[in-house]
Structure formats: C-alpha cells, structure tokens
Design a protein around this motif. Structure first.
Motif, PDB file in Angstrom:
ATOM      1  N   ASP A  93       0.835  -1.519   0.278  1.00 55.37           N
ATOM      2  CA  ASP A  93      -0.378   0.188   0.189  1.00 55.37           C
ATOM      3  C   ASP A  93       0.832   0.788   0.021  1.00 55.37           C
ATOM      4  OD1 ASP A  93       0.712   0.095   2.881  1.00 55.37           O
ATOM      5  OD2 ASP A  93      -0.777  -0.449   3.129  1.00 55.37           O
ATOM      6  N   GLY A  94       0.312   2.435   0.375  1.00 56.23           N
ATOM      7  CA  GLY A  94       0.679   3.656   0.515  1.00 56.23           C
ATOM      8  C   GLY A  94       1.821   4.504   1.392  1.00 56.23           C
TER       9      GLY A  94
ATOM     10  N   SER B 151       6.526   4.920  -1.270  1.00 55.53           N
ATOM     11  CA  SER B 151       5.167   3.927  -0.476  1.00 55.53           C
ATOM     12  C   SER B 151       5.844   3.103  -1.437  1.00 55.53           C
ATOM     13  CB  SER B 151       4.295   4.807  -1.484  1.00 55.53           C
ATOM     14  OG  SER B 151       3.715   6.074  -0.465  1.00 55.53           O
TER      15      SER B 151
ATOM     16  N   ASN C  54       3.940   0.800  -2.828  1.00 55.09           N
ATOM     17  CA  ASN C  54       2.464   0.868  -4.095  1.00 55.09           C
ATOM     18  C   ASN C  54       3.924   1.361  -5.248  1.00 55.09           C
ATOM     19  OD1 ASN C  54       2.700   2.949  -3.029  1.00 55.09           O
ATOM     20  ND2 ASN C  54       0.268   2.807  -2.654  1.00 55.09           N
TER      21      ASN C  54
END
Length: 202
Positions: free
Chosen positions: A144-145, A156, A158
C-alpha cells in the motif's frame, strides 16, 4: 436576557483567543524540522520510526517528492520499452516482421505485469530463503502507500513495486533482439514466462 447574551459573547470570543495562544506549542520545533530534513535527504529513518523516539516526525508517511520522482522514473523506463525498444527492434527487422516484433514487446509487457502482480514482486522483495523470496506480497497483498523500511523510509511500497515492474518488463524485452524473426509469438511468451521464474525472480 442581557446577561445570557453577554455570557455567550464572552465564551464565543474567548475560545478562539485560547486556541491562538495554545497553537504555537503544537508547531514543530527547529530541532524536529532539521531531524526530518536530514532523514529525508539521507533516506534514513525518521526520529519517529525508531522505538522510544525522542522526536515526533513532522512528516508522516512517504516523502513529499520521493513518490513523484519514482513515478516519473517508472514512466521513463516504460517508454524505453513501449514504444522505444519495440520501435528500435522493429527497425532492425524486415518490413514483414515489424508487427511481430511490436506484438512480442507488447505481449511481454502484459505477461510480465500479470506475473509481477501475482507472485513476482513477492518472490523478489519479501523475506524467504537465501535463493528466492516468500509469498508475503503475493497478489500485492499488503502493498500500500506506506513505505517499507526494508528498502526505503520515504517511498511508498506500491510506487516502489510499480517502479521495479518497469525493469522486470524491459529485461526480457531486451531478449527479443536476439530472437527477432526466429520465434513465434506463443513461443516467446512461454520462454519469457519460464525465464522470469528461473532467472529474474530468484
């Protein structure tokens, strides 16, 4: 009635005044700002990332410019493959095989993207054996972020996965130059699928 009005007015005007006098204590100190800046420039842990942190970081999550730069770099690497590498190899073959080379580069990009999403990123970047990673991030689960401190405190996860995907795409696409006009489309995809698991993912 007049007393009630005056009491309401005093309460209404005293609340913003109290908020203004208490707000400077909530602003970050110079020491905290410098610590955040040093950690950001050096890509090191923020004071708040460690246990018993003496400072609370003023920047939560990924760094302000790190994600933007990584996404820009990912786009540039993708342009190296599509259309860059596809057109370059297409210009080296006979006219009747140009479309074949373009299709092979595009097919490799699609196949590697699916493999990367399914299991590739996990095999490369999650903890496992000394030879190959585990399945912690299979299907990009948990990606995810938030930054993953195993490789960066400010990017991040991702965005990092997308950036690394671009190199996973261009690496087997470079092989097309050696097999242009010599392999069928299906054979290229089978070869690339096997090659990714044997060479790239470990």
């Amino acid at each position: 009635m007049m007393r009630l009005f005056l009491l309401t007015a005093v309460i209404a005007f005293s609340s913003p005044l109290h908020a203004q006098t208490s707000s400077p204590s909530a602003s970050p100190s110079l020491e905290q700002r410098v610590a955040d800046l040093e950690a950001y420039v050096n890509n090191s842990a923020r004071g708040a990332d460690s246990a018993n942190a003496p400072l609370v970081s003023n920047i939560s999550g990924p760094g302000p410019a790190s994600n933007a730069w990584m996404m820009t770099c990912a786009a540039l690497v993708l342009f190296m493959t599509l259309p860059g590498l596809a057109l370059f190899y297409g210009g080296l073959v006979r006219a009747k095989n140009v479309l074949s080379v373009l299709a092979q580069c595009l097919g490799i990009a699609g196949l590697v993207t699916i493999l990367w999403w399914m299991i590739g990123y996990s095999l490369v970047f999650s903890h496992g054996s000394p030879f190959i990673g585990g399945l912690k991030f299979a299907f990009l689960r948990g990606v995810d972020g938030r930054p993953n401190s195993d490789y960066s405190y400010w990017v991040s996860q991702n965005v990092f996965a997308m950036y690394q995907l671009m190199f996973a795409i261009i690496t087997p696409a470079l092989i097309i130059g050696a097999v242009a006009e010599r392999m069928k489309f299906a054979a290229v995809l089978v070869f690339v699928g096997v090659w990714m698991f044997v060479v790239y993912f470990p």
